[in-house]
Write an enzyme that holds these catalytic residues in place. Structure first.
Site, PDB file in Angstrom:
ATOM      1  N   LYS A   1       0.946  -1.215  -0.023  1.00  0.00           N
ATOM      2  CA  LYS A   1      -0.023   0.058   0.213  1.00  0.00           C
ATOM      3  C   LYS A   1       0.706   1.290   0.040  1.00  0.00           C
ATOM      4  O   LYS A   1       2.095   1.237   0.248  1.00  0.00           O
ATOM      5  CB  LYS A   1      -0.945   0.162   1.122  1.00  0.00           C
ATOM      6  CG  LYS A   1      -0.167  -0.129   2.469  1.00  0.00           C
ATOM      7  CD  LYS A   1      -1.313   0.185   3.775  1.00  0.00           C
ATOM      8  CE  LYS A   1      -0.501   0.071   5.020  1.00  0.00           C
ATOM      9  NZ  LYS A   1      -1.443   0.190   6.215  1.00  0.00           N
TER      10      LYS A   1
ATOM     11  N   ARG B   1      -9.813   0.238  15.434  1.00  0.00           N
ATOM     12  CA  ARG B   1     -10.048   1.005  13.951  1.00  0.00           C
ATOM     13  C   ARG B   1     -11.106   0.395  12.907  1.00  0.00           C
ATOM     14  O   ARG B   1     -12.025   1.301  12.439  1.00  0.00           O
ATOM     15  CB  ARG B   1      -8.591   1.061  13.329  1.00  0.00           C
ATOM     16  CG  ARG B   1      -8.545   1.862  12.248  1.00  0.00           C
ATOM     17  CD  ARG B   1      -6.786   1.801  11.736  1.00  0.00           C
ATOM     18  NE  ARG B   1      -6.401   0.482  11.182  1.00  0.00           N
ATOM     19  CZ  ARG B   1      -5.170   0.420  10.833  1.00  0.00           C
ATOM     20  NH1 ARG B   1      -4.361   1.449  10.918  1.00  0.00           N
ATOM     21  NH2 ARG B   1      -4.766  -0.968  10.723  1.00  0.00           N
TER      22      ARG B   1
ATOM     23  N   TYR C   1      15.867  31.227   3.861  1.00  0.00           N
ATOM     24  CA  TYR C   1      14.847  32.061   4.521  1.00  0.00           C
ATOM     25  C   TYR C   1      15.083  32.168   6.015  1.00  0.00           C
ATOM     26  O   TYR C   1      15.351  31.274   6.782  1.00  0.00           O
ATOM     27  CB  TYR C   1      13.434  31.362   4.402  1.00  0.00           C
ATOM     28  CG  TYR C   1      13.060  31.197   2.894  1.00  0.00           C
ATOM     29  CD1 TYR C   1      12.791  32.512   2.174  1.00  0.00           C
ATOM     30  CD2 TYR C   1      12.800  30.205   2.185  1.00  0.00           C
ATOM     31  CE1 TYR C   1      12.269  32.508   0.931  1.00  0.00           C
ATOM     32  CE2 TYR C   1      12.160  30.270   0.917  1.00  0.00           C
ATOM     33  CZ  TYR C   1      11.943  31.373   0.439  1.00  0.00           C
ATOM     34  OH  TYR C   1      11.657  31.484  -0.930  1.00  0.00           O
TER      35      TYR C   1
ATOM     36  N   MET D   1      10.896  24.863  -0.366  1.00  0.00           N
ATOM     37  CA  MET D   1      10.055  24.185  -1.005  1.00  0.00           C
ATOM     38  C   MET D   1      10.769  23.218  -2.141  1.00  0.00           C
ATOM     39  O   MET D   1      10.518  21.967  -2.121  1.00  0.00           O
ATOM     40  CB  MET D   1       9.006  25.030  -1.704  1.00  0.00           C
ATOM     41  CG  MET D   1       8.088  23.934  -2.256  1.00  0.00           C
ATOM     42  SD  MET D   1       6.526  24.876  -2.928  1.00  0.00           S
ATOM     43  CE  MET D   1       5.857  25.517  -1.831  1.00  0.00           C
TER      44      MET D   1
END
Length: 412
Positions: A42, A140, A272, A320
């Site tokens: 998965k 769950r 930054y 980023m």
């Protein structure tokens, strides 16, 4: 500069050693035998690339595959993978016909699920394979143990279902100090199996253990174990004994080629917020990878990178799309390949270093490596160079090839 291959147009990628995945599969399968292995692929195989990993684990001896979403199972079928696939939670009824059509096994834990997937099996002309899930303490998914008899009776009476499994899931098997909780879940599961047997259901597949459970509890292996994180050479938890991971090989590496190098003087600040200042004259190398790729901003100033045969520190805020490293006086040039994640046995930063820095688990680190990083798959040992088309040199990439279909990457 020597010319170094990379995939795609940007020199940043995830490299996956399918030889390591196969080794881990064989090692774990031998340990849990005679139980069989369900390989969990998965979340794009925990960020490693679901299709090539699925092929590798099946070839190495896994009996079946596990995914979270019907869409993930359909992607495996579209790639030509015919091995049994189990959806590890009860899907929405709207997915029932797709599961029936493509021979996808489903978890069922409600009477509504029995009705929906049974009807789909009848419409499709062949029963849908079902594994009934009982909640033994994870809270769950799964039916309450008190509701299991009614679920079994309904499932056995439904001609559109073929019930092959009964299963549950450990909550704290990766915390050895909490063995009492795991013992209690094991006892509840044994009671559930006794209840199903009294109703005439003796399933082909009884399964409870995840990676940690299979490693630490041989009494929890039953017929099938669901192996996830360990297939990728990583530990379910730092609480596991060192011997639990030393037998495995990390499969994933994260690499990027230097895109710029500059000299900064003592006192000059980088990135930054200007949170980091050079203590002395030094050289700063930029790597074209950032938090949009999964190098979390919370790792800023907290990780090392392997470059030019030495460890260098990441400095300043991770941005980023780019991050910076302090290379000191090392003769680093544009185009040189840096390793951000790799095999600790080679001195490369390991996934655990990031998960400790972030106060999280290894799973989150690899699952968080974004889809815009090409996955490059190879077999066998590598020494920090990608196996794909494209070339790195001082002027950047030339003849860069596309990374391949989603989930598949580039293969060499």
């Amino acid at each position: 500069m020597s010319r170094v291959a990379w995939p795609g147009l940007r020199p940043a990628w995830v490299e996956v050693d399918l030889g390591a995945v196969a080794h881990n599969t064989r090692t774990l399968a031998a340990e849990v035998s005679p139980a069989r292995v369900l390989a969990v692929v998965k979340a794009d195989a925990y960020g490693h690339g679901a299709v090539p990993v699925a092929r590798a684990v099946i070839s190495a001896g896994a009996s079946c595959l596990g995914v979270a979403l019907v869409e993930e199972a359909l992607a495996l079928r579209a790639a030509g993978i015919s091995a049994p696939v189990l959806i590890l939670s009860e899907p929405h009824p709207s997915a029932a016909d797709a599961c029936a059509e493509h021979g996808i096994a489903v978890t069922v834990c409600t009477l509504a699920g029995v009705q929906a997937f049974g009807a789909a099996g009848r419409r499709g002309g062949r029963p849908v394979t079902a594994h009934l899930k009982v909640d033994t303490g994870m809270h769950r998914q799964g039916c309450d143990p008190a509701d299991l008899p009614a679920l079994v009776v309904a499932a056995l009476a439904e001609p559109g279902l073929s019930v092959e499994g009964v299963w549950s899931h450990f909550a704290v098997a990766d915390e050895p100090a909490r063995q009492a909780t795991t013992d209690a879940q094991l006892d509840r599961y044994a009671d559930a199996l006794a209840a199903t047997a009294a109703l005439g259901l003796v399933p082909r597949w009884r399964h409870l253990a995840n990676s940690a459970g299979a490693t630490l509890r041989d009494d929890a292996r039953f017929d099938l174990v669901r192996l996830g994180i360990e297939l990728y050479g990583l530990a379910p938890s730092p609480d596991l004994p060192a011997a639990a991971t030393v037998r495995l090989r990390p499969a994933l590496a994260l690499r990027a080629a230097v895109s710029a190098v500059r000299t900064v003087e003592a006192g000059e600040r980088v990135s930054y917020g200007h949170r980091w200042a050079a203590q002395a004259r030094t050289r700063i190398a930029t790597l074209p990878i950032g938090y949009a790729d999964g190098v979390r901003r919370g790792l800023s100033d907290r990780i090392r990178v392997r470059l030019a045969g030495r460890d260098v520190r990441q400095v300043g805020r991770v941005t980023m799309d780019q991050l910076m490293v302090d290379v000191g006086d090392a003769p680093v040039e544009v185009g040189e390949v840096a390793t951000l994640l790799g095999d600790p046995a080679r001195g490369e930063p390991g996934v655990r270093e990031w998960s400790v820095a972030l106060d999280t688990i290894d799973y989150e680190v690899t699952c968080g490596l974004s889809a815009r990083l090409p996955r490059v798959h190879h077999h066998g040992d590598r020494t920090g160079r990608p196996a794909a088309a494209g070339t790195a040199h001082a002027d950047g990439p030339v003849d860069a090839a596309p990374a391949g279909r989603a989930g598949e990457g580039v293969h060499r």
